[in-house]
Scaffold this motif. Sequence first.
Motif, short mmCIF file in Angstrom:
data_model
loop_
_atom_site.label_atom_id
_atom_site.label_comp_id
_atom_site.label_asym_id
_atom_site.label_seq_id
_atom_site.Cartn_x
_atom_site.Cartn_y
_atom_site.Cartn_z
N VAL A 113 10.95 7.84 0.47
CA VAL A 113 10.68 8.84 1.49
C VAL A 113 11.83 9.83 1.57
CG1 VAL A 113 10.36 9.23 3.95
CG2 VAL A 113 9.23 7.31 2.85
N PHE A 114 11.53 11.10 1.47
CA PHE A 114 12.48 12.18 1.70
C PHE A 114 11.89 13.08 2.77
CE2 PHE A 114 12.76 10.93 -2.76
CZ PHE A 114 14.09 10.59 -2.86
N SER A 115 12.73 13.69 3.56
CA SER A 115 12.22 14.59 4.59
C SER A 115 11.51 15.78 3.95
CB SER A 115 13.36 15.11 5.46
OG SER A 115 13.85 14.09 6.28
N ALA A 116 10.40 16.18 4.54
CA ALA A 116 9.77 17.44 4.15
C ALA A 116 10.70 18.55 4.64
CB ALA A 116 8.39 17.55 4.78
N PHE A 117 11.07 19.46 3.76
CA PHE A 117 12.19 20.36 4.05
C PHE A 117 11.91 21.76 3.55
CE2 PHE A 117 16.49 21.97 2.98
CZ PHE A 117 17.08 21.86 4.23
N MET A 118 12.12 22.75 4.41
CA MET A 118 12.02 24.17 4.04
C MET A 118 10.66 24.54 3.45
SD MET A 118 15.84 25.07 2.62
CE MET A 118 15.43 26.81 2.49
N ASN A 119 9.58 24.09 4.11
CA ASN A 119 8.23 24.49 3.72
C ASN A 119 7.81 25.69 4.56
OD1 ASN A 119 7.46 22.38 1.73
ND2 ASN A 119 7.90 21.03 3.45
N THR A 120 7.09 26.63 3.94
CA THR A 120 6.74 27.88 4.60
C THR A 120 5.27 28.20 4.41
OG1 THR A 120 8.96 28.77 4.20
CG2 THR A 120 7.23 30.38 4.65
N PHE A 121 4.65 28.70 5.48
CA PHE A 121 3.29 29.24 5.43
C PHE A 121 3.38 30.69 5.86
CE2 PHE A 121 2.90 24.74 6.03
CZ PHE A 121 1.86 24.38 5.21
N GLU A 122 2.92 31.61 5.02
CA GLU A 122 3.01 33.03 5.31
C GLU A 122 1.63 33.68 5.18
OE1 GLU A 122 5.37 37.04 3.76
OE2 GLU A 122 5.79 35.10 2.84
N LYS A 123 1.23 34.41 6.21
CA LYS A 123 -0.07 35.08 6.24
C LYS A 123 -1.20 34.10 5.92
CE LYS A 123 1.77 39.66 5.40
NZ LYS A 123 1.90 40.80 4.50
N CYS A 124 -1.11 32.93 6.53
CA CYS A 124 -2.13 31.89 6.38
C CYS A 124 -2.87 31.73 7.70
CB CYS A 124 -1.50 30.56 6.00
SG CYS A 124 -0.80 30.53 4.32
N SER A 125 -4.05 31.14 7.65
CA SER A 125 -4.76 30.83 8.88
C SER A 125 -5.18 29.37 8.86
CB SER A 125 -5.97 31.75 9.08
OG SER A 125 -6.92 31.55 8.06
N PHE A 126 -5.25 28.80 10.06
CA PHE A 126 -5.66 27.41 10.25
C PHE A 126 -6.71 27.45 11.35
CE2 PHE A 126 -1.30 27.71 8.97
CZ PHE A 126 -1.15 26.75 7.98
N ARG A 127 -7.94 27.05 11.04
CA ARG A 127 -9.01 27.23 12.02
C ARG A 127 -10.02 26.09 11.92
NH1 ARG A 127 -11.77 32.94 13.59
NH2 ARG A 127 -12.50 32.21 15.60
N MET A 128 -10.52 25.66 13.07
CA MET A 128 -11.51 24.60 13.15
C MET A 128 -12.75 25.16 13.82
SD MET A 128 -11.84 21.47 12.35
CE MET A 128 -13.42 20.66 12.43
N PHE A 129 -13.93 24.86 13.26
CA PHE A 129 -15.16 25.43 13.79
C PHE A 129 -16.07 24.43 14.48
CE2 PHE A 129 -14.09 28.71 10.66
CZ PHE A 129 -14.20 29.82 11.46
N SER A 130 -15.86 23.13 14.32
CA SER A 130 -16.78 22.16 14.89
C SER A 130 -16.46 21.88 16.35
CB SER A 130 -16.73 20.85 14.11
OG SER A 130 -17.50 19.87 14.77
N SER A 131 -17.47 21.75 17.18
CA SER A 131 -17.25 21.42 18.59
C SER A 131 -17.15 19.92 18.81
CB SER A 131 -18.38 21.99 19.45
OG SER A 131 -19.61 21.43 19.06
N ARG A 132 -17.57 19.12 17.85
CA ARG A 132 -17.55 17.67 18.02
C ARG A 132 -16.52 17.00 17.12
NH1 ARG A 132 -21.83 15.12 16.19
NH2 ARG A 132 -22.40 16.74 14.74
N SER A 133 -15.67 17.74 16.49
CA SER A 133 -14.78 17.18 15.49
C SER A 133 -13.83 16.14 16.04
CB SER A 133 -13.96 18.31 14.86
OG SER A 133 -13.03 17.75 13.97
N ALA A 134 -13.49 15.18 15.17
CA ALA A 134 -12.50 14.16 15.52
C ALA A 134 -11.07 14.65 15.33
CB ALA A 134 -12.74 12.92 14.65
N ILE A 135 -10.93 15.90 14.97
CA ILE A 135 -9.61 16.43 14.67
C ILE A 135 -8.68 16.28 15.87
CG2 ILE A 135 -10.02 18.81 15.40
CD1 ILE A 135 -8.54 19.67 12.83
N THR A 136 -7.47 15.80 15.64
CA THR A 136 -6.51 15.63 16.73
C THR A 136 -5.51 16.77 16.78
OG1 THR A 136 -5.06 14.32 15.31
CG2 THR A 136 -6.66 13.13 16.65
N GLY A 137 -5.45 17.58 15.77
CA GLY A 137 -4.56 18.72 15.78
C GLY A 137 -4.76 19.54 14.53
#
Length: 194
Positions: A113-137
């Motif tokens: 195990v190594f720490s996740a380090f210096m990861n970048t998201f640029e001009k990305c989107s994160f979106r959920m469309f379901s109203s019943r989803s089990a998604i926690t985040g």
Amino acid sequence: STDDWDALQDVANVAVALSTNGGGEIYIPAGAYIIRDEWLFQIASDIVGPITITGAGGYSGDGATQLIFAPTTTKRGLVLSSTQQFHFKNIASIGSGDNAAVLSAIAAEGSPVFSAFMNTFEKCSFRMFSSRSAITGLIRIRNAALTRFIDCWIGQTNGSRRQKVILGGAADGTKEGSGAAGQTLFQACQIYCD
């Protein structure tokens, strides 16, 4: 196609190989890619070079690179496991259906195990469309340092009022708990629910 996971997991495997050989860039063309399993980037070394994974556009619509996570059983979507210096740019991550546990997980896990380090998201989107989803985040960050989100769009619609960004806790989204999320930066991002 009904499942583009094999091709996209090949992209992940090439990225991991490049990261241990000085780094590089991978381009994913515009299109809607359906993923029914975890898209796993897992590093087993802390000696890595920078990797950029670039799509054609990070917001849903014509000309975008859209990754549609639609697992048939409860799974995470994009999983960055002990990655370092990974840069995702112009990619839309979309949760669809009722089985996405966490849309994007950034964590230290596996062996060694190594720490996740210096990861970048640029001009990305994160979106959920379901109203019943089990998604926690939409995004869960655990045992990670210097994670950056630049000009990103993070949101849910259709009544799926879940947590947007979770710092710490179990990487699979099953429970709360420990786990550092040091120096997480949101720069010019929009985080919302409509």
